[in-house]
Every structure is written in C-alpha cells, then in structure tokens.
Write an enzyme that holds these catalytic residues in place. Structure first.
Site, PDB file in Angstrom:
ATOM      1  N   MET A  81       0.841  -1.200   0.000  1.00 16.59           N
ATOM      2  CA  MET A  81       0.000   0.000   0.000  1.00 16.59           C
ATOM      3  C   MET A  81       0.874   1.246   0.000  1.00 16.59           C
ATOM      4  O   MET A  81       1.817   1.341   0.766  1.00 16.59           O
ATOM      5  CB  MET A  81      -0.884   0.002   1.246  1.00 16.59           C
ATOM      6  CG  MET A  81      -1.713   1.278   1.405  1.00 16.59           C
ATOM      7  SD  MET A  81      -2.892   1.195   2.777  1.00 16.59           S
ATOM      8  CE  MET A  81      -1.831   1.634   4.144  1.00 16.59           C
ATOM      9  N   ASN A  82       0.530   2.224  -0.883  1.00 17.84           N
ATOM     10  CA  ASN A  82       1.052   3.578  -0.660  1.00 17.84           C
ATOM     11  C   ASN A  82      -0.110   4.552  -0.551  1.00 17.84           C
ATOM     12  O   ASN A  82      -1.049   4.243   0.224  1.00 17.84           O
ATOM     13  CB  ASN A  82       2.171   3.960  -1.643  1.00 17.84           C
ATOM     14  CG  ASN A  82       1.886   3.887  -3.116  1.00 17.84           C
ATOM     15  OD1 ASN A  82       1.701   2.810  -3.649  1.00 17.84           O
ATOM     16  ND2 ASN A  82       1.868   5.009  -3.793  1.00 17.84           N
ATOM     17  N   ASP A  83      -0.095   5.663  -1.240  1.00 15.21           N
ATOM     18  CA  ASP A  83      -1.037   6.764  -1.006  1.00 15.21           C
ATOM     19  C   ASP A  83      -2.491   6.379  -0.686  1.00 15.21           C
ATOM     20  O   ASP A  83      -3.063   5.523  -1.350  1.00 15.21           O
ATOM     21  CB  ASP A  83      -1.158   7.649  -2.239  1.00 15.21           C
ATOM     22  CG  ASP A  83       0.147   7.941  -2.916  1.00 15.21           C
ATOM     23  OD1 ASP A  83       1.187   7.501  -2.418  1.00 15.21           O
ATOM     24  OD2 ASP A  83       0.107   8.621  -3.953  1.00 15.21           O
ATOM     25  N   GLN A 135      -3.523   3.197  -2.931  1.00 15.39           N
ATOM     26  CA  GLN A 135      -2.637   2.616  -3.934  1.00 15.39           C
ATOM     27  C   GLN A 135      -2.278   1.218  -3.465  1.00 15.39           C
ATOM     28  O   GLN A 135      -1.703   1.046  -2.380  1.00 15.39           O
ATOM     29  CB  GLN A 135      -1.378   3.478  -4.084  1.00 15.39           C
ATOM     30  CG  GLN A 135      -1.603   4.748  -4.864  1.00 15.39           C
ATOM     31  CD  GLN A 135      -1.890   4.449  -6.326  1.00 15.39           C
ATOM     32  OE1 GLN A 135      -0.984   4.230  -7.099  1.00 15.39           O
ATOM     33  NE2 GLN A 135      -3.162   4.434  -6.717  1.00 15.39           N
ATOM     34  N   TRP A 168       5.896  -2.198  -4.451  1.00 13.38           N
ATOM     35  CA  TRP A 168       5.128  -1.378  -5.380  1.00 13.38           C
ATOM     36  C   TRP A 168       4.996  -2.072  -6.740  1.00 13.38           C
ATOM     37  O   TRP A 168       5.962  -2.628  -7.260  1.00 13.38           O
ATOM     38  CB  TRP A 168       5.826  -0.029  -5.544  1.00 13.38           C
ATOM     39  CG  TRP A 168       5.001   0.952  -6.315  1.00 13.38           C
ATOM     40  CD1 TRP A 168       4.116   1.840  -5.788  1.00 13.38           C
ATOM     41  CD2 TRP A 168       4.975   1.143  -7.731  1.00 13.38           C
ATOM     42  NE1 TRP A 168       3.535   2.570  -6.800  1.00 13.38           N
ATOM     43  CE2 TRP A 168       4.040   2.158  -8.000  1.00 13.38           C
ATOM     44  CE3 TRP A 168       5.632   0.544  -8.807  1.00 13.38           C
ATOM     45  CZ2 TRP A 168       3.759   2.605  -9.280  1.00 13.38           C
ATOM     46  CZ3 TRP A 168       5.348   0.988 -10.093  1.00 13.38           C
ATOM     47  CH2 TRP A 168       4.422   2.013 -10.322  1.00 13.38           C
ATOM     48  N   SER A 205      -3.012   7.502  -8.129  1.00 16.48           N
ATOM     49  CA  SER A 205      -3.773   8.192  -7.077  1.00 16.48           C
ATOM     50  C   SER A 205      -4.842   9.136  -7.622  1.00 16.48           C
ATOM     51  O   SER A 205      -4.773   9.585  -8.764  1.00 16.48           O
ATOM     52  CB  SER A 205      -2.805   8.967  -6.190  1.00 16.48           C
ATOM     53  OG  SER A 205      -2.047   8.042  -5.454  1.00 16.48           O
ATOM     54  N   ARG A 226      -0.723  14.105 -12.818  1.00 19.32           N
ATOM     55  CA  ARG A 226      -1.467  13.056 -12.110  1.00 19.32           C
ATOM     56  C   ARG A 226      -2.097  13.498 -10.791  1.00 19.32           C
ATOM     57  O   ARG A 226      -1.934  14.606 -10.348  1.00 19.32           O
ATOM     58  CB  ARG A 226      -0.553  11.865 -11.856  1.00 19.32           C
ATOM     59  CG  ARG A 226       0.697  12.146 -11.055  1.00 19.32           C
ATOM     60  CD  ARG A 226       1.467  10.830 -10.886  1.00 19.32           C
ATOM     61  NE  ARG A 226       2.664  10.994 -10.073  1.00 19.32           N
ATOM     62  CZ  ARG A 226       3.860  11.241 -10.561  1.00 19.32           C
ATOM     63  NH1 ARG A 226       4.044  11.374 -11.861  1.00 19.32           N
ATOM     64  NH2 ARG A 226       4.899  11.360  -9.761  1.00 19.32           N
ATOM     65  N   ASP A 227      -2.780  12.535 -10.188  1.00 20.57           N
ATOM     66  CA  ASP A 227      -3.359  12.625  -8.849  1.00 20.57           C
ATOM     67  C   ASP A 227      -4.470  13.683  -8.760  1.00 20.57           C
ATOM     68  O   ASP A 227      -4.400  14.612  -7.937  1.00 20.57           O
ATOM     69  CB  ASP A 227      -2.257  12.894  -7.802  1.00 20.57           C
ATOM     70  CG  ASP A 227      -1.075  11.928  -7.923  1.00 20.57           C
ATOM     71  OD1 ASP A 227      -1.273  10.836  -8.490  1.00 20.57           O
ATOM     72  OD2 ASP A 227       0.032  12.262  -7.469  1.00 20.57           O
ATOM     73  N   GLU A 239       3.313  16.047  -6.359  1.00 22.21           N
ATOM     74  CA  GLU A 239       2.413  14.894  -6.385  1.00 22.21           C
ATOM     75  C   GLU A 239       1.250  15.139  -5.418  1.00 22.21           C
ATOM     76  O   GLU A 239       1.370  15.911  -4.463  1.00 22.21           O
ATOM     77  CB  GLU A 239       3.147  13.617  -5.937  1.00 22.21           C
ATOM     78  CG  GLU A 239       4.324  13.255  -6.831  1.00 22.21           C
ATOM     79  CD  GLU A 239       4.988  11.939  -6.448  1.00 22.21           C
ATOM     80  OE1 GLU A 239       5.401  11.223  -7.362  1.00 22.21           O
ATOM     81  OE2 GLU A 239       5.088  11.621  -5.249  1.00 22.21           O
TER      82      GLU A 239
HETATM   83  C1  FRU Z   1       2.852   9.401  -4.708  1.00 21.81           C
HETATM   84  C2  FRU Z   1       2.699   8.735  -6.048  1.00 21.81           C
HETATM   85  C3  FRU Z   1       1.642   9.412  -6.868  1.00 21.81           C
HETATM   86  C4  FRU Z   1       1.208   8.335  -7.819  1.00 21.81           C
HETATM   87  C5  FRU Z   1       1.295   7.115  -6.959  1.00 21.81           C
HETATM   88  C6  FRU Z   1       1.701   5.877  -7.682  1.00 21.81           C
HETATM   89  O1  FRU Z   1       3.342   8.592  -3.711  1.00 21.81           O
HETATM   90  O2  FRU Z   1       3.938   8.728  -6.722  1.00 21.81           O
HETATM   91  O3  FRU Z   1       2.052  10.599  -7.495  1.00 21.81           O
HETATM   92  O4  FRU Z   1      -0.070   8.561  -8.309  1.00 21.81           O
HETATM   93  O5  FRU Z   1       2.242   7.397  -5.953  1.00 21.81           O
HETATM   94  O6  FRU Z   1       1.592   4.754  -6.866  1.00 21.81           O
END
Ligand code: FRU
Length: 505
Positions: free
Chosen positions: A22-24, A40, A48, A81, A145-146, A197
């Site tokens: 898991m990230n964001d 994420q 990742w 994200s 993005r995001d 980001e």
């Molecule tokens: C931030 C990021 C976002 C992107 C996502 C990819 O941590 O790099 O900019 O959308 O993670 O996992």
C-alpha cells in the site's frame, strides 16, 4: 480475506492492508455514515507494482473493515492516485448521490491521463467511464497526475486540481466529464521537488473565524523533505475561482508534518466543516525495504486540519482526530513531577504489545533541554526532547532498533528488485533511516507544551499543542519500548497532567 497476521511490526491500531503493498490514500470520501479509504494497492506482492485501488471502510476512522479492491489495473495502465466525490446533483448523470472516482491511468504507452469511474453501490464496485480519459495534458507533460475533485460553491461547478510536473493545474467542469483549464500555480514556490504529487485544495476558517476563510493548497513533494525523501508542504492564500494567490513569498515553505514518514497526504471529501487528512506513513527513500513481508505500508492516524495565526502568519495544525480517544483502553495518571537530571518510569504499560499513548504538559522552565527516551531492555531507544537553546522539538531514531533497512531488506521476497532499486535511487538505507527529525518550537505559544505521543509497534507520532507540530516517524525496535527515562539539562523542568493510555481497537 482470512489472512492471519504474520508480521511482528504490524501496527495494532493503524490502518494496514491485510496483505500486499500500500502507498497513497486515494478517493477519501464520506457517505452515509461510512468513511471510504481507497489506497494505492498491489494485491500481488508486498512491493510497489500492479497498482489498483484497494478499499477499506470505517464508521469512526479507527476501526477499518477490509473490502475487495475497488478499481483494478486495466489496458490504460496502473490505477494511480486520485479522489472521489458524492455527486449530490447528478452532474455526471449516473444518478443522484452516485460516488465518482477520479484517478490517473499511467502507462508507457498512454502516459499519465485522468480517468473516472462511478459506483451505485456505495463505493463497493466501480464502472469505468467508457470514454476515458477525461483529461490529458495540453502540453504532453510526462508527470500529470493525482486529480483532486471538489465542489466550488461560488461558481456552482466542479473543480479539479492536478499535479503537473513543477506546478498544480486547476480545471473546472459542469458535468465532471468535460474539463476546462483555468490556471497553474506552484512554479518557484516552496521546496521544489522533481515533480509535485498528490495535491489537495481545501478551505478553512482562520482561528475558527468563519468570516475569515482561507484556501490551502496541500502538495506532496518527492524528494524535498528536510530530512531526505518525501514530505508534505502547504500554501495558504486566496482563490478567486480562477487563480490561487499565495499569501507568502515563493521561498516560504510550511510543512504539514516534521517527521520523515508522512506522505501523499490528502483529505476526505463530503465531511462538511471538518477537514480530515490521511497521510501514508512511509518515505519513498526506503518504503520498499521496511522489515515487513506479508504486507507493506501503513497509514498514519487520520488528522483534523485547522488554521491558526502565529507571529502574523497563518499556519495549519494537524491533530490526531478526536475519534482516537476511543482507542484508550486503560488510563494511568502520573503525579506531577520535576525533572532534574533523570526520572524513570519503569513500566509504561504492563506486558505491553507496543501500542500506547503518552499525554503530558512539559514546562521546560530553566532547563535548556528536557525530554525522554522511549527505551526497551535491549537499550534501543527513541529520543524525544525539547531543545530550548535551539528552539526545536527533536525525535531521534538513530538508536531505535533496526535502522539498516538494506541489510534487513535482503530478507525481502524480491531481492533483485531491492538491489536495482538501491542502485537507481542511490539510497543508503541506513543513513536515510538512522537520524533525528526536528520542528521549530516557534510554532507553539511557549512556556508549556502539550504533548500527545502515539506509539504503535513501528511508529511514533508526536502532536504538540493540538497539532501545531505534528511529527511522524517509523521505528523498528526488536522488542517494544517499555521504559520512559526523562531527563533535563542545565536546570529543572516540570511534567504535569501526565497520562499513559494503553491503546487497542
Ligand atoms: C505518490 C505517487 C503518486 C502516484 C502514486 C503511484 O506517492 O507517486 O504521485 O499517483 O504514488 O503509486
């Protein structure tokens, strides 16, 4: 989802995925009594890759129910994200109160493009819009993005803020599908990362005064953290429906958190006057190499944001949400005491599992340094102290336990990937981890400092004076810290109203 925990460092009361990476936090939205936390997510491994939107829901921001991933990777690429909204007026035509998610599709072939998907079953499943993407960069930017979508009342329109390399771009729309470019902001402002980001854009009263509302742009930067790697900065200013004007000069940087493990922080939509943010509790420098196997990645405690004035400047406080009080299972009151030299509390919590909160008022008085070590029997420790000469709050994890994540990272499933990652990022996991982080005490009013310190297996989160300082750091002690050793230098300090709470779900 019957996955028994096999990780020693899995937090007790922080949100983690059952398995996978898991990230964001993504698509944070409140609807019909439920907080939706998408994130994420790699369902196929604890590093990742293969990005999906994982999904958890909660009624109280503390107890999370794990649901199936909501949005899966497709031919347009990874699902990166983004945000979600509740479409109260049926702007998009998917029904009143449909939930709509906005995310970035990312692939080498199509680049980074904004897409949408809608849900008519309270966010459990999503249907992707058949004409995706809804937005591509007009100048072919690689990093675009995001998307964060929000309702802008004065214009009676939906707005989107997207990170676009060295700036953030605003767009507006009436139907959530056709987007018109408005302006960009960010070039030259704050600490300049490789690219911005995960932006967010929120409105808050200053010092609680609803007649004095300010806009805040939250942006996450990587690298650029004072202590290396990823961090979250914010800009306070005004918005006229087209352009954002920052109150401060471009070189002024304001940090939302002064730890090293606070990133990709964005806020829930549809929570009325409350603005609640969720930070991902890691740092891209070493996120893939933490000593964890079954899953990887935790979210920090959800935080309530507010604006306050100090020395003619407006700052944003980030305090653990009041719902965390429900975690307190046992309260121990400590009599007020003076610290001169050393003062020890031998057992923080009997037979602790490493999940507790310390609350106290610290009055340095004449002491030039006052603080405490969180210690275990092996001598591993986190040093937390106020340095009054330097005007700093410090949390030092140099001797906190496992600090050489590279060495430990060798136990990871994808060893090769770790080596490559190490090379390309030119990261020294030990030096990047074994360090102290600090925050300026000038953000507080002084004399007495109110501390709430949350410890949960592998994290120490410090909130001073209701979040004027927030400091989030990971730590990997090989057994829980269970001794508190207070100390004061060059004078006597006072600790009062101290409480120790055993925390649990
Ligand atoms: C931030 C990021 C976002 C992107 C996502 C990819 O941590 O790099 O900019 O959308 O993670 O996992």
């Amino acid at each position: 989802f019957n996955t028994a925990n096999t990780d020693y460092y899995r937090p007790i009361y922080h949100h983690t995925p059952l398995y996978g990476w898991m990230n964001d936090a993504n698509g944070l939205v409140y609807k019909d009594g439920e907080y939706h936390l998408y994130f994420q997510y790699n369902p196929y491994g604890s590093k990742w890759g293969n990005m999906h939107w994982g999904h958890s829901v909660s009624k109280d921001l503390i107890h999370w129910e794990h649901l199936k991933p909501a949005i899966a990777r497709d031919t347009l690429g990874h699902i990166f994200s983004g945000s979600s909204i509740v479409d109260h007026n049926n702007s998009a035509g998917y029904g009143k109160d449909a939930m709509i998610a906005f995310y970035t599709s990312a692939s080498d072939e199509h680049g980074q493009i904004q897409c949408m998907a809608y849900s008519n079953d309270n966010g459990r499943t999503y249907t992707k819009y058949e004409k995706n993407p809804i937005l591509t960069p007009f100048d072919g930017l690689k990093d675009f993005r995001d998307p964060k979508v929000f309702w802008y009342e004065p214009a009676q329109k939906w707005y989107m803020i997207v990170s676009a390399d060295k700036e953030m771009r605003f767009y507006s729309s009436s139907n959530l599908k056709d987007w018109e470019y408005l302006s960009g902001f960010g070039k030259g402002y704050g600490v300049q990362p490789n690219q911005f980001e995960c932006p967010d854009f929120i409105q808050l009263p200053v010092d609680g005064d609803k007649n004095n509302m300010k806009w805040v742009m939250i942006v996450n930067i990587n690298p650029g953290c004072m202590f290396g790697g990823s961090a979250t900065e914010y800009f306070v200013g005004d918005f006229d429906g087209k352009e954002f004007k920052c109150d401060t000069k471009p070189e002024v940087t304001k940090w939302l958190d002064f730890g090293k493990d606070h990133y990709a922080t964005v806020c829930f939509s549809n929570t009325g006057d409350r603005i609640i943010a969720v930070p991902w509790m890691s740092n891209w420098q070493y996120a893939n190499a933490t000593p964890i196997r079954q899953y990887r990645g935790a979210n920090a405690l959800p935080r309530e944001l507010s604006l306050y004035t100090k020395d003619g400047q407006i700052y944003m406080a980030a305090n653990a949400v009041k719902e965390t009080e429900a975690l307190r299972k046992d309260t121990r009151n400590i009599d007020d005491f003076a610290v001169k030299g050393e003062y020890k509390i031998d057992e923080i919590v009997p037979q602790t599992d490493g999940a507790y909160e310390l609350e106290m008022d610290v009055t340095p008085d004449k002491a030039q340094v006052v603080g405490f070590d969180l210690l275990n029997a092996k001598g591993e420790k986190v040093k937390v102290y106020l340095d009054m000469k330097e005007g700093k709050l410090v949390a030092d994890r140099t001797e906190s336990g496992i600090v050489d994540l590279a060495r430990h990272g060798e136990m990871n499933v994808h060893e090769k990937e770790t080596d490559d990652h190490r090379k390309t990022m030119s990261v020294n996991y030990k030096n990047d981890f074994a360090l102290g982080t600090w925050a300026p005490l000038s953000l507080c009013e002084g004399k007495t400092y109110h501390l709430n310190v949350f410890v949960d297996k592998c994290s120490v989160e410090i909130f001073v004076d209701g979040g004027r300082i927030a400091m989030t750091n990971l730590v990997f002690p090989t057994q829980p810290y269970n001794t508190l050793r207070f100390y004061a230098e060059n004078g006597e300090a006072q600790i009062s109203n101290m409480k120790i709470y055993k925390l649990g779900l």
